[in-house]
Design an enzyme around this catalytic site. Structure first.
Site, PDB file in Angstrom:
ATOM      1  N   ALA A   8       0.862  -1.191   0.000  1.00 21.90           N
ATOM      2  CA  ALA A   8       0.000   0.000   0.000  1.00 21.90           C
ATOM      3  C   ALA A   8       0.891   1.231   0.000  1.00 21.90           C
ATOM      4  O   ALA A   8       0.640   2.213   0.684  1.00 21.90           O
ATOM      5  CB  ALA A   8      -0.926  -0.005   1.215  1.00 21.90           C
ATOM      6  N   GLY A   9       1.963   1.141  -0.789  1.00 16.36           N
ATOM      7  CA  GLY A   9       2.830   2.294  -0.989  1.00 16.36           C
ATOM      8  C   GLY A   9       2.238   3.199  -2.046  1.00 16.36           C
ATOM      9  O   GLY A   9       1.018   3.237  -2.241  1.00 16.36           O
ATOM     10  N   GLY A  10       3.099   3.902  -2.771  1.00 16.46           N
ATOM     11  CA  GLY A  10       2.600   4.867  -3.726  1.00 16.46           C
ATOM     12  C   GLY A  10       1.720   4.256  -4.795  1.00 16.46           C
ATOM     13  O   GLY A  10       0.553   4.634  -4.971  1.00 16.46           O
ATOM     14  N   GLY A  12       0.669   0.814  -5.331  1.00 13.69           N
ATOM     15  CA  GLY A  12      -0.375  -0.085  -4.857  1.00 13.69           C
ATOM     16  C   GLY A  12      -1.445   0.643  -4.075  1.00 13.69           C
ATOM     17  O   GLY A  12      -2.639   0.367  -4.223  1.00 13.69           O
ATOM     18  N   ASN A 100       8.838  -1.886 -12.762  1.00 11.96           N
ATOM     19  CA  ASN A 100       9.575  -1.388 -13.912  1.00 11.96           C
ATOM     20  C   ASN A 100      10.447  -2.496 -14.487  1.00 11.96           C
ATOM     21  O   ASN A 100      10.922  -3.367 -13.770  1.00 11.96           O
ATOM     22  CB  ASN A 100      10.464  -0.213 -13.500  1.00 11.96           C
ATOM     23  CG  ASN A 100       9.655   1.013 -13.142  1.00 11.96           C
ATOM     24  OD1 ASN A 100       8.680   1.342 -13.806  1.00 11.96           O
ATOM     25  ND2 ASN A 100      10.053   1.708 -12.089  1.00 11.96           N
ATOM     26  N   LYS A 183       8.827   1.277 -22.421  1.00 11.01           N
ATOM     27  CA  LYS A 183       9.040   1.931 -21.130  1.00 11.01           C
ATOM     28  C   LYS A 183      10.406   1.551 -20.554  1.00 11.01           C
ATOM     29  O   LYS A 183      11.109   2.391 -19.980  1.00 11.01           O
ATOM     30  CB  LYS A 183       7.926   1.570 -20.146  1.00 11.01           C
ATOM     31  CG  LYS A 183       8.063   2.328 -18.821  1.00 11.01           C
ATOM     32  CD  LYS A 183       6.956   2.035 -17.841  1.00 11.01           C
ATOM     33  CE  LYS A 183       7.174   2.841 -16.563  1.00 11.01           C
ATOM     34  NZ  LYS A 183       6.170   2.550 -15.518  1.00 11.01           N
ATOM     35  N   GLU A 266      16.963   0.013  -7.745  1.00 12.45           N
ATOM     36  CA  GLU A 266      16.603  -1.068  -8.669  1.00 12.45           C
ATOM     37  C   GLU A 266      17.595  -1.167  -9.824  1.00 12.45           C
ATOM     38  O   GLU A 266      17.248  -1.659 -10.890  1.00 12.45           O
ATOM     39  CB  GLU A 266      15.199  -0.821  -9.223  1.00 12.45           C
ATOM     40  CG  GLU A 266      14.092  -0.840  -8.182  1.00 12.45           C
ATOM     41  CD  GLU A 266      12.720  -0.618  -8.791  1.00 12.45           C
ATOM     42  OE1 GLU A 266      11.829  -1.458  -8.546  1.00 12.45           O
ATOM     43  OE2 GLU A 266      12.532   0.381  -9.519  1.00 12.45           O
TER      44      GLU A 266
END
Length: 308
Positions: A8-10, A12, A100, A183, A266
């Site tokens: 439930a971060g940015g 999600g 990503n 992307k 990442e």
């Protein structure tokens, strides 16, 4: 359709929150501290499209299958995330990863089977403030999903119908791998340049060689994509070039922002994976090589490996 949102971060929190507010059957699988905060305060979104604060259902462990799992985590947390969602993946569960890059698809296919894993990506600017609220930075809120096999077409359409209730910009793509590679091509260049130069795009463009170097790195990534069967289309390449060469742009990649906080990044999943794919395809990629070494050096300094 029962949907489990991992995290439930940015990302999600934003998409899951919009779905929950539209009365879609959503549970959030989160760590205990986040669960405690959400149970006490609810999920909050601050957005130019409209603020939101609602109670949501949380889990700290999955115990039974869901119809779909929305996977929103950082790449360096993917192994733990796969362990966490494993009990939620049944015979007909769909997994929609919003990470990503490309590498996550191979890892998820190996763990859960290709038939379960759709292609997915999102374009959104979000962060979490000190109070735990999700701050939506602009009006962009696009989520794209699509089948990767013929056998997934009907299931992807069914999930699309449910997610459409969330009110965000939702795209059902018939060429999801092409879009993922485009992307991936852009993000690798954007992250590679801003981390290598330790500067936003505008500052890089203020140098004599900045534009040429950015376009050379983009060409390395584009050639790698082409060697893998997904050369960027002209309509996708034009906005990439525009963003990478914009004079005065304050833009930086999230990888750069993670660096400035001395946090994990990442880079292996993005820059590293692109470089390995370039090498496997015999594509010359000297700038990707330097960019990856730069990030690996940063990690060595951050973790103390440089002293050994």
């Amino acid at each position: 359709m029962r949907i489990l949102v991992l995290g439930a971060g940015g990302i999600g929190g934003y998409f899951g929150g919009r779905l929950a507010a539209s009365e879609v059957d959503v549970d959030f699988l989160v760590r205990p501290p986040r669960a405690e905060l959400l149970d006490r305060e609810g999920l909050s979104i601050i957005s130019p499209i409209g603020d939101l604060r609602i109670p949501v259902r949380t889990l700290t462990a999955a115990t039974s299958p869901f119809d779909a799992v929305l996977l929103a985590c950082k790449a360096y947390d993917l192994d733990a995330a796969m362990d966490a969602i494993a009990p939620a993946v049944g015979p007909s569960t769909l997994i929609l990863p919003l990470l990503n890059g490309i590498r996550q698809l191979d890892l998820l296919d190996t763990r859960f089977g290709r038939e379960h894993v759709l292609g997915g990506l999102c374009h959104i600017g979000v962060t979490i403030n000190e109070a735990g609220a999700i701050h939506h930075l602009n009006k962009l809120q696009r989520l794209t999903l699509g089948p990767r096999t013929e056998g997934q077409v009907d299931a992807a359409e069914g999930l699309h119908k449910v997610l459409k209730r969330g009110g965000f910009d939702l795209v059902l793509s018939g060429s999801i791998m092409q879009e993922l590679w485009e992307k991936f091509t852009f993000l690798t260049t954007y992250a590679g340049m801003t981390t290598l130069m330790r500067a936003p795009i505008g500052a890089i463009m203020a140098t004599k060689e900045g534009e040429a170097i950015a376009l050379e790195m983009l060409e390395e990534c584009s050639a790698t994509a082409a060697a893998n069967g997904h050369a960027p289309r002209s309509e996708a390449l034009a906005p990439m070039i525009s963003s990478l060469t914009e004079r005065g742009s304050p833009g930086t990649a999230s990888m750069f922002r993670d660096m400035t906080r001395n946090g994990p990044t990442e880079h292996e999943h993005i820059i590293g994976d692109m470089f390995l794919r370039a090498r496997a395809a015999n594509v010359a990629a000297p700038l990707l090589r330097v960019s990856l070494a730069n990030m690996q050096s940063y990690t060595a300094m951050r973790t103390g490996l440089a002293s050994h």
